[in-house]
Design an enzyme around this catalytic site. Structure first.
Site, mmCIF file in Angstrom:
data_model
loop_
_atom_site.group_PDB
_atom_site.id
_atom_site.type_symbol
_atom_site.label_atom_id
_atom_site.label_comp_id
_atom_site.label_asym_id
_atom_site.label_seq_id
_atom_site.Cartn_x
_atom_site.Cartn_y
_atom_site.Cartn_z
ATOM 1 N N LYS A 176 0.829 -1.197 0.000
ATOM 2 C CA LYS A 176 0.000 0.000 0.000
ATOM 3 C C LYS A 176 0.872 1.260 0.000
ATOM 4 O O LYS A 176 1.405 1.662 1.028
ATOM 5 C CB LYS A 176 -0.922 0.045 1.226
ATOM 6 N N GLY A 228 6.608 4.209 8.886
ATOM 7 C CA GLY A 228 5.843 5.448 8.962
ATOM 8 C C GLY A 228 5.997 6.066 10.329
ATOM 9 O O GLY A 228 6.990 5.827 11.019
ATOM 10 N N THR A 230 5.456 7.108 14.303
ATOM 11 C CA THR A 230 5.322 6.337 15.539
ATOM 12 C C THR A 230 3.851 6.218 15.934
ATOM 13 O O THR A 230 3.411 5.157 16.410
ATOM 14 C CB THR A 230 6.169 6.995 16.642
ATOM 15 N N ALA A 232 1.152 6.049 14.018
ATOM 16 C CA ALA A 232 0.494 4.996 13.222
ATOM 17 C C ALA A 232 1.067 3.628 13.597
ATOM 18 O O ALA A 232 0.332 2.636 13.662
ATOM 19 C CB ALA A 232 0.689 5.277 11.734
ATOM 20 N N GLY A 233 2.380 3.584 13.871
ATOM 21 C CA GLY A 233 3.018 2.323 14.254
ATOM 22 C C GLY A 233 2.413 1.734 15.518
ATOM 23 O O GLY A 233 2.240 0.518 15.636
ATOM 24 N N GLU A 250 9.039 0.190 11.448
ATOM 25 C CA GLU A 250 10.139 1.160 11.304
ATOM 26 C C GLU A 250 9.526 2.537 11.455
ATOM 27 O O GLU A 250 8.785 2.980 10.581
ATOM 28 C CB GLU A 250 10.794 1.039 9.927
ATOM 29 N N CYS A 284 13.816 9.599 8.258
ATOM 30 C CA CYS A 284 13.595 9.130 9.630
ATOM 31 C C CYS A 284 14.886 9.123 10.430
ATOM 32 O O CYS A 284 14.884 9.360 11.622
ATOM 33 C CB CYS A 284 12.990 7.740 9.590
ATOM 34 N N GLU A 382 9.920 14.800 16.483
ATOM 35 C CA GLU A 382 10.394 14.688 15.104
ATOM 36 C C GLU A 382 9.743 15.770 14.260
ATOM 37 O O GLU A 382 8.519 15.856 14.193
ATOM 38 C CB GLU A 382 10.030 13.302 14.554
HETATM 39 P P1 NAD Z 1 2.246 7.935 8.400
HETATM 40 O O1 NAD Z 1 2.455 7.046 9.551
HETATM 41 O O2 NAD Z 1 1.212 8.969 8.481
HETATM 42 O O3 NAD Z 1 1.923 7.073 7.092
HETATM 43 C C1 NAD Z 1 2.768 6.048 6.618
HETATM 44 C C2 NAD Z 1 1.952 5.070 5.806
HETATM 45 O O4 NAD Z 1 1.043 4.382 6.653
HETATM 46 C C3 NAD Z 1 1.083 5.689 4.721
HETATM 47 O O5 NAD Z 1 1.011 4.779 3.642
HETATM 48 C C4 NAD Z 1 -0.276 5.821 5.414
HETATM 49 O O6 NAD Z 1 -1.342 5.846 4.487
HETATM 50 C C5 NAD Z 1 -0.304 4.564 6.248
HETATM 51 N N1 NAD Z 1 -1.050 4.612 7.503
HETATM 52 C C6 NAD Z 1 -1.156 5.639 8.374
HETATM 53 N N2 NAD Z 1 -1.873 5.255 9.458
HETATM 54 C C7 NAD Z 1 -2.214 3.959 9.277
HETATM 55 C C8 NAD Z 1 -2.937 2.984 10.047
HETATM 56 N N3 NAD Z 1 -3.448 3.285 11.237
HETATM 57 N N4 NAD Z 1 -3.067 1.739 9.549
HETATM 58 C C9 NAD Z 1 -2.540 1.408 8.352
HETATM 59 N N5 NAD Z 1 -1.865 2.281 7.567
HETATM 60 C C10 NAD Z 1 -1.695 3.539 8.027
HETATM 61 O O7 NAD Z 1 3.679 8.577 8.112
HETATM 62 P P2 NAD Z 1 4.045 9.655 7.014
HETATM 63 O O8 NAD Z 1 3.711 11.004 7.542
HETATM 64 O O9 NAD Z 1 3.528 9.260 5.690
HETATM 65 O O10 NAD Z 1 5.650 9.445 6.969
HETATM 66 C C11 NAD Z 1 6.518 10.095 7.809
HETATM 67 C C12 NAD Z 1 6.910 9.215 8.988
HETATM 68 O O11 NAD Z 1 7.543 8.019 8.553
HETATM 69 C C13 NAD Z 1 7.928 9.888 9.881
HETATM 70 O O12 NAD Z 1 7.548 9.771 11.230
HETATM 71 C C14 NAD Z 1 9.205 9.116 9.619
HETATM 72 O O13 NAD Z 1 10.124 9.137 10.665
HETATM 73 C C15 NAD Z 1 8.706 7.769 9.334
HETATM 74 N N6 NAD Z 1 9.715 6.996 8.575
HETATM 75 C C16 NAD Z 1 10.401 6.021 9.219
HETATM 76 C C17 NAD Z 1 11.371 5.291 8.561
HETATM 77 C C18 NAD Z 1 12.137 4.199 9.267
HETATM 78 O O14 NAD Z 1 12.682 3.342 8.606
HETATM 79 N N7 NAD Z 1 12.193 4.178 10.575
HETATM 80 C C19 NAD Z 1 11.637 5.549 7.218
HETATM 81 C C20 NAD Z 1 10.928 6.560 6.584
HETATM 82 C C21 NAD Z 1 9.953 7.274 7.288
#
Ligand code: NAD
Length: 479
Positions: A176, A228, A230, A232-233, A250, A284, A382
C-alpha cells in the site's frame, strides 16, 4: 500528467471497485501531475485474495530460493537500467532533490533488491542438527501473505526493504503506497510484469489510512511490515498484538550527531549536509540534534549556520538544488509550526525561520536553532524537515546522556579525529545505527530502531528473518 485508472492486482491491470481518485500534486509547481485510483476495502479484498491464491496454490513459494533469485535478478537488471526514470518520477511527485533521488530513491532500492537476490545463494535455508533422539532438520519457510505499508519520503527504498526479503523468502505481497507518492509503484509494477513474476505475487493498492488499517487486520494477511510515523506504528502494533500477527515497525527518529572536541569541523559540517539534511530533512534517520562541546560551541554554530544558509533551495529537478520543497502542504505547515514553537521556547534562530524562500511550492527555509536545551519540544519531537537544533554539552559522558535522552533510538553519528574512540562512543548510543565520521545505510547491515523508533530490523540477513517461519523436523537415528 500521469493518469492511471487501474490497480495492479493478480498480475492484471484491474478496474478498481470504487470511483474515488487520488491527485498527486507537484510540491514545486503545486500542479496536479498524476492521478491514481483511491483504493477501497473491496480492492484490498481482491488484492489479498490474489496474494493468498499465489501463496497457497501458485509456484512462487514452491520454487527454490535460487529460482526465485533468478527472477528477482531479472527485475534488478531492469531496475538498474531504468533507474533514472524512477529518480525523475519520485522527484516530480514528492520534491526530493534529483541528486538525492538518483541515489536514495532509485540506486539504493535497486541495490537492496540485488542484495537479497544474491543472499539466496549463501543464506542457510535448511540445516541439520543433532537432536536428543536423532537428527533434526531445521528449515525456513515463507511466512505467507505480507501487507507492506510505507510512507512518501523514500517510497521505493522503504518498499524494497520489505518487498525484496519477502520475495526471496517465498512470500507474496500486498503493498500500500501512501496517497502522497503512489506513482512510482506503477512504474515498478510494469517492471515486475516484464520480469515475469507470477501473477498475484506482488499487488499494489494506493490508499489512505483507513484502507491501510483494513489491510492490517485482513484475515488473509499473515504478516505486516510498516514504515511510517510512531503514532500509526502504535495503532498497527496494537492491532497486530490483538491478532497475534507478526509485525515489523520502522518508525520515527530524533537522532543526534555528536561533534567531539577533536573533530575536523570542515569534514563534520560537510558530512552533516547529508546526515542531517538528506531528502530535505524528510528522513527518519536524519541527525537533527547537533551536539557540540561548550568549548567549541560558537565555532560550530558559525560553521553550521554558514553551511545551512548557503544551501541552494529550489526546483528539485535542478541538479544544483540541495534542498527542495516539503512533500505536502501539511508538511510545510508542520515544519513552520515547529519553527514557531522553537521561537516561543526561546531558542536562538541562527538562520532560516518563517520567511519562505519561494512564493510558489511548499518550501521552508533551512533553519538552525542554537541555545537549545534537550527538554525543548524542538529537541524532542520529530520535525521531519530541514530544521536543526544545536545543543551544548560539557563532556563526553554528558554528550552520551543527552544523545540517549530521547524517546527515539533510530540513528546517530559521532564526529571525531580518533575513529577508534568514535566507535567506543557509538557503542554507548542507544540506537539501531550510529556512524563514525559518516552516516550510511548498507544493504548488508541491519537497520531499525530502539525505543519508539520501532520493532525489528530491516536490511542484512537480519532483515530476511521476519519473512520466515522456522520449522524443526526431528526423526529417529537411522538403525
Ligand atoms: P504515516 O504514519 O502517516 O503514514 C505512513 C503510511 O502508513 C502511509 O502509507 C499511510 O497511508 C499509512 N497509515 C497511516 N496510518 C495507518 C494505520 N493506522 N493503519 C494502516 N496504515 C496507516 O507517516 P508519514 O507522515 O507518511 O511518513 C513520515 C513518517 O515516517 C515519519 O515519522 C518518519 O520518521 C517515518 N519513517 C520512518 C522510517 C524508518 O525506517 N524508521 C523511514 C521513513 C519514514
Amino acid at each position: 500528467m500521469r493518469e492511471h485508472d487501474r490497480l495492479f492486482i493478480g498480475g492484471q491491470w484491474t478496474i478498481p471497485a470504487g470511483t474515488g481518485t487520488i491527485d498527486v500534486v507537484s510540491p514545486h509547481t503545486e500542479e496536479v501531475v498524476g492521478r491514481v485510483p483511491d483504493g477501497t476495502p473491496a480492492d484490498m479484498d481482491a488484492a489479498v485474495a490474489a496474494a493468498r491464491a499465489a501463496f497457497d496454490h501458485g509456484p512462487w513459494p514452491r520454487m527454490t530460493p535460487a529460482e526465485r533469485a533468478e527472477v528477482l535478478g531479472r527485475l534488478s537488471a531492469i531496475y538498474a537500467e531504468r533507474q533514472q526514470a524512477m529518480a525523475d518520477l519520485v522527484t516530480e511527485q514528492m520534491g526530493s532533490p534529483i541528486l538525492f533521488s538518483i541515489f536514495g530513491q532509485a540506486a539504493l532500492p535497486q541495490m537492496v533488491l540485488q542484495y537479497y537476490a544474491d543472499l539466496a545463494a549463501t543464506f542457510t535455508w535448511d540445516d541439520e542438527r543433532p537432536g536428543m533422539l536423532g537428527p533434526v532438520t531445521v528449515t525456513r519457510e515463507p511466512v505467507g501473505v505480507v501487507a507492506a505499508i510505507y510512507p512518501w519520503n523514500v517510497p521505493q527504498f522503504t518498499l524494497m526493504l520489505k518487498l525484496a526479503p519477502a520475495l526471496i523468502a517465498g512470500c507474496t505481497v500486498v503493498a500500500k503506497p501512501s496517497p502522497e507518492a503512489p506513482l512510482d509503484a506503477y512504474l515498478l509494477a510494469e517492471w515486475i510484469q516484464e520480469a515475469g513474476l507470477p501473477p498475484g505475487v506482488v499487488n499494489f493498492v494506493p490508499a489512505g489510512r483507513e484502507t491501510g488499517a483494513y489491510l492490517v487486520e485482513h484475515p488473509g494477511v499473515d504478516k505486516v511490515a510498516f514504515t511510517g510515523s510512531t503514532a500509526a506504528g502504535r495503532e498497527i502494533g496494537a492491532a497486530c498484538g490483538r491478532l497475534l500477527r507478526p509485525a515489523t515497525l520502522e518508525l520515527g527518529g530524533k537522532s543526534a550527531a555528536i561533534i567531539c572536541q577533536d573533530a575536523d569541523l570542515d569534514v563534520t559540517i560537510e558530512g552533516l549536509k547529508m546526515a542531517s539534511l538528506m531528502n530535505n530533512g524528510q528522513a527518519c534517520a536524519a541527525q537533527t540534534r547537533i551536539l557540540a562541546p561548550r568549548s567549541r560551541y560558537d565555532e560550530v554554530a558559525d560553521a553550521l549556520a554558514a553551511m545551512v544558509s548557503g544551501l541552494t533551495v529550489g526546483d528539485p529537478a535542478d541538479y544544483g538544488t540541495e534542498i527542495g520543497p516539503m512533500a505536502a502542504r501539511r508538511q510545510q505547515e508542520r515544519v513552520e509550526n515547529y519553527i514557531r514553537i522553537g521561537q516561543d521556547e526561546g531558542a536562538k534562530l541562527l538562520t532560516g525561520g518563517l520567511t519562505r524562500p519561494h512564493d510558489q511550492g511548499w518550501y521552508v527555509a533551512p533553519t538552525v536553532f542554537a541555545d537549545v536545551s534537550n527538554s525543548m519540544r524542538i529537541a524532542r519531537e520529530e520535525i521531519f524537515g530541514p530544521v536543526l537544533v544545536l545543543i551544548p554539552y560539557n563532556d563526553e559522558d554528558d554528550a552520551i546522556t543527552i544523545a540517549n535522552d530521547s524517546d527515539y533510538g533510530l540513528g546517530g553519528s559521532v564526529w571525531t579525529g580518533d575513529v577508534d574512540h568514535g566507535v567506543d562512543l557509538a557503542r554507548r548510543v542507544r540506537t539501531g545505527s550510529c556512524g563514525v565520521n559518516l552516516y550510511v545505510l548498507d544493504p548488508n547491515t541491519p537497520f531499525g530502531g530502539y525505543k519508539n523508533s520501532g520493532l525489528g530490523r530491516e536490511l542484512g540477513p537480519e532483515g530476511l528473518n521476519p519473512y520466515l517461519e522456522y520449522k524443526a523436523i526431528p526423526r529417529p537415528t537411522p538403525a
